[in-house]
Enzyme design. Structure first.
Site, PDB file in Angstrom:
ATOM      1  N   ARG A 177       0.884  -1.182   0.000  1.00 44.45           N
ATOM      2  CA  ARG A 177       0.000   0.000   0.000  1.00 44.45           C
ATOM      3  C   ARG A 177       0.912   1.219   0.000  1.00 44.45           C
ATOM      4  O   ARG A 177       1.712   1.422   0.921  1.00 44.45           O
ATOM      5  CB  ARG A 177      -0.911   0.010   1.226  1.00 44.45           C
ATOM      6  CG  ARG A 177      -1.608   1.337   1.409  1.00 44.45           C
ATOM      7  CD  ARG A 177      -2.740   1.286   2.389  1.00 44.45           C
ATOM      8  NE  ARG A 177      -3.893   0.615   1.826  1.00 44.45           N
ATOM      9  CZ  ARG A 177      -5.128   0.700   2.317  1.00 44.45           C
ATOM     10  NH1 ARG A 177      -5.361   1.411   3.397  1.00 44.45           N
ATOM     11  NH2 ARG A 177      -6.148   0.076   1.745  1.00 44.45           N
ATOM     12  N   HIS A 220      -7.243   0.965  -6.564  1.00 45.50           N
ATOM     13  CA  HIS A 220      -7.472   0.100  -5.396  1.00 45.50           C
ATOM     14  C   HIS A 220      -8.146  -1.183  -5.899  1.00 45.50           C
ATOM     15  O   HIS A 220      -9.309  -1.461  -5.594  1.00 45.50           O
ATOM     16  CB  HIS A 220      -8.363   0.828  -4.378  1.00 45.50           C
ATOM     17  CG  HIS A 220      -8.363   0.221  -3.018  1.00 45.50           C
ATOM     18  ND1 HIS A 220      -7.557  -0.838  -2.659  1.00 45.50           N
ATOM     19  CD2 HIS A 220      -9.082   0.533  -1.895  1.00 45.50           C
ATOM     20  CE1 HIS A 220      -7.778  -1.149  -1.396  1.00 45.50           C
ATOM     21  NE2 HIS A 220      -8.696  -0.346  -0.909  1.00 45.50           N
ATOM     22  N   GLN A 250     -10.038  -3.899  -3.659  1.00 45.58           N
ATOM     23  CA  GLN A 250     -11.340  -3.458  -3.148  1.00 45.58           C
ATOM     24  C   GLN A 250     -12.442  -3.782  -4.162  1.00 45.58           C
ATOM     25  O   GLN A 250     -13.546  -4.199  -3.810  1.00 45.58           O
ATOM     26  CB  GLN A 250     -11.310  -1.951  -2.864  1.00 45.58           C
ATOM     27  CG  GLN A 250     -12.640  -1.409  -2.363  1.00 45.58           C
ATOM     28  CD  GLN A 250     -12.993  -1.910  -0.974  1.00 45.58           C
ATOM     29  OE1 GLN A 250     -12.175  -1.829  -0.072  1.00 45.58           O
ATOM     30  NE2 GLN A 250     -14.209  -2.419  -0.802  1.00 45.58           N
ATOM     31  N   ASP A 298     -17.053   7.306  -2.103  1.00 42.26           N
ATOM     32  CA  ASP A 298     -15.824   7.122  -1.326  1.00 42.26           C
ATOM     33  C   ASP A 298     -15.525   8.463  -0.667  1.00 42.26           C
ATOM     34  O   ASP A 298     -16.121   9.494  -1.025  1.00 42.26           O
ATOM     35  CB  ASP A 298     -14.682   6.685  -2.275  1.00 42.26           C
ATOM     36  CG  ASP A 298     -13.359   6.429  -1.552  1.00 42.26           C
ATOM     37  OD1 ASP A 298     -13.386   6.159  -0.332  1.00 42.26           O
ATOM     38  OD2 ASP A 298     -12.302   6.502  -2.211  1.00 42.26           O
ATOM     39  N   CYS A 343     -16.299   1.584   0.155  1.00 45.91           N
ATOM     40  CA  CYS A 343     -15.122   0.781   0.514  1.00 45.91           C
ATOM     41  C   CYS A 343     -14.759   0.925   1.986  1.00 45.91           C
ATOM     42  O   CYS A 343     -14.091   0.068   2.544  1.00 45.91           O
ATOM     43  CB  CYS A 343     -13.948   1.144  -0.378  1.00 45.91           C
ATOM     44  SG  CYS A 343     -13.339   2.833  -0.178  1.00 45.91           S
ATOM     45  N   ARG A 374     -13.621  -8.548   1.450  1.00 47.86           N
ATOM     46  CA  ARG A 374     -12.191  -8.308   1.210  1.00 47.86           C
ATOM     47  C   ARG A 374     -11.408  -9.585   1.534  1.00 47.86           C
ATOM     48  O   ARG A 374     -10.507  -9.984   0.800  1.00 47.86           O
ATOM     49  CB  ARG A 374     -11.691  -7.149   2.091  1.00 47.86           C
ATOM     50  CG  ARG A 374     -12.255  -5.782   1.728  1.00 47.86           C
ATOM     51  CD  ARG A 374     -11.728  -5.300   0.406  1.00 47.86           C
ATOM     52  NE  ARG A 374     -10.272  -5.261   0.385  1.00 47.86           N
ATOM     53  CZ  ARG A 374      -9.531  -4.250   0.859  1.00 47.86           C
ATOM     54  NH1 ARG A 374     -10.098  -3.172   1.355  1.00 47.86           N
ATOM     55  NH2 ARG A 374      -8.207  -4.294   0.785  1.00 47.86           N
TER      56      ARG A 374
HETATM   57  N1  NVA Z   1      -9.741   6.829  -1.657  1.00 51.04           N
HETATM   58  C1  NVA Z   1      -9.428   6.376  -0.321  1.00 51.04           C
HETATM   59  C2  NVA Z   1      -9.697   4.917  -0.173  1.00 51.04           C
HETATM   60  C3  NVA Z   1      -9.480   4.378   1.209  1.00 51.04           C
HETATM   61  C4  NVA Z   1      -9.674   2.892   1.305  1.00 51.04           C
HETATM   62  C5  NVA Z   1      -7.967   6.688  -0.015  1.00 51.04           C
HETATM   63  O1  NVA Z   1      -7.132   6.523  -0.899  1.00 51.04           O
HETATM   64  O2  NVA Z   1      -7.690   7.141   1.099  1.00 51.04           O
HETATM   65  N1   CP Z   2     -11.238  -0.078   2.119  1.00 48.37           N
HETATM   66  C1   CP Z   2      -9.994  -0.165   2.588  1.00 48.37           C
HETATM   67  O1   CP Z   2      -9.026  -0.413   1.865  1.00 48.37           O
HETATM   68  O2   CP Z   2      -9.890   0.002   3.933  1.00 48.37           O
HETATM   69  P1   CP Z   2      -8.551   0.184   4.771  1.00 48.37           P
HETATM   70  O3   CP Z   2      -7.955   1.530   4.393  1.00 48.37           O
HETATM   71  O4   CP Z   2      -9.000   0.137   6.189  1.00 48.37           O
HETATM   72  O5   CP Z   2      -7.589  -0.917   4.434  1.00 48.37           O
END
Ligand code: NVA
Ligand code: CP
Length: 306
Positions: free
Chosen positions: A102, A129, A132, A223, A263, A291
């Site tokens: 990540r 992502h 997801q 989101d 998500c 997930r």
């Molecule tokens: N768009 C959000 C998704 C979190 C799971 C982010 O990147 O923070």
């Molecule tokens: N939706 C998602 O990826 O959640 P987290 O940021 O908690 O991993």
């Protein structure tokens, strides 16, 4: 060997095969028959951003498959102090069987994958992502919303939106994206999606009007307006996204049987109202649980394709 960095690299058949594996494993787990398909394998999980779902689902998933997962925060490994990605990739992939990352830049994932001897999974980047979306589509499959879906995404043109564009254009369903002006999707991602859509028959609509996007939709999703790394833009973003909340009034324009997906984490009374989030149409916790199952399907699939 395959990596899973974006759905752009995957065919419809491959995406559905991963999900079938995931659904099969989900049934086995529910019946308490754990088959250790990845016995003694290790998954390195590198996190440069926070996570609840991604961390727990990959770690538990690997354990349930008979393997082990290592949580590596960039505060603890030398990557966070400037050790080159290409060195980190060669070291970690010489000891582990799979890597999940990540991070911020998609290019960092690509560089890691270039130097990795084992499959690399995108656990979220600024651009995509994809894991997801496996869970989201699995949730749609389970309630029959994968039959000619009309998906409306209302909100920021971000990593989630880009992934929806890839999923819809690969699988060939209708996706309507409504973002405020100035917060649209990356035009290069839209162009790729339009190209895939020409072959798959997907119908992609891009608009600045949430009502137009949601009218008659069978799946409504959104989101956060402030993704990880955008915290300093919070005040400006809250102003720009006014009118984009998915509330009961907006949800009322969708198909009467429409489901709501998010998500998570969700910000109540920002991108979604408490009533929608906690309402009957919301499948957010089924989606979050998926997930675990979808990613187990993915890891087993990647293992089979090395
Ligand atoms: N768009 C959000 C998704 C979190 C799971 C982010 O990147 O923070
Ligand atoms: N939706 C998602 O990826 O959640 P987290 O940021 O908690 O991993």
């Amino acid at each position: 060997m395959r990596h899973f960095l974006t759905l752009k690299d995957y065919t419809k058949e491959e995406i559905l095969e991963i999900l079938e594996f995931g659904l099969q494993i989900k049934q086995e787990v529910k019946a308490k028959t754990f088959i250790p398909r990845l016995a003694n394998q290790t998954l390195a999980m590198i996190f440069e951003k926070s996570s609840t779902r991604t961390r727990v689902s990959f770690e538990v998933g690997m354990y349930q498959l008979g393997g082990h997962a290592l949580f590596l925060s960039n505060r603890d490994i030398h990557l966070g102090r400037g050790e080159p990605v290409k060195d980190t990739a060669r070291v970690i992939s010489s000891m582990c069987d799979m890597v999940m990352i990540r991070t911020y830049e998609q290019s960092k994932l690509e560089e890691f994958a270039r130097y990795s001897k084992v499959p690399v999974i995108n656990g979220l980047s600024d651009s995509y992502h994809p894991v997801q979306l496996l869970a989201d589509y699995m949730t749609m499959m389970e309630c029959g919303k994968d039959k000619s879906p009309v998906v409306a995404y209302v909100g920021d043109g971000n990593n989630m939106t880009h992934s929806w564009l890839m999923l819809a254009s690969k699988l060939g369903f209708e996706l309507r994206v409504a973002t405020p002006k100035g917060y649209e999707c990356d035009p290069a991602v839209v162009a790729d999606a339009m190209e895939f859509a020409r072959h798959s028959g997907a119908k992609i609509t891009i608009t600045n009007d949430p009502k137009e996007a949601v009218a008659g939709a069978t799946v409504v999703t959104t989101d956060t307006w402030i993704s990880m790394g955008q915290e300093e833009e919070k005040a400006q973003r809250l102003r720009a996204f006014e009118g984009y909340i998915v509330d009961e009034a907006l949800m009322g324009r969708a198909d009467g049987e429409a489901i709501f997906l998010h998500c998570l984490p969700a910000y109540r009374e920002a991108e979604v109202s408490e009533a929608v989030l906690e309402g009957k149409q919301s499948l957010i916790f089924e989606e979050a649980e998926n997930r675990l199952h979808a990613q187990k399907g993915l890891m087993v699939w990647l293992d089979k394709h090395r």
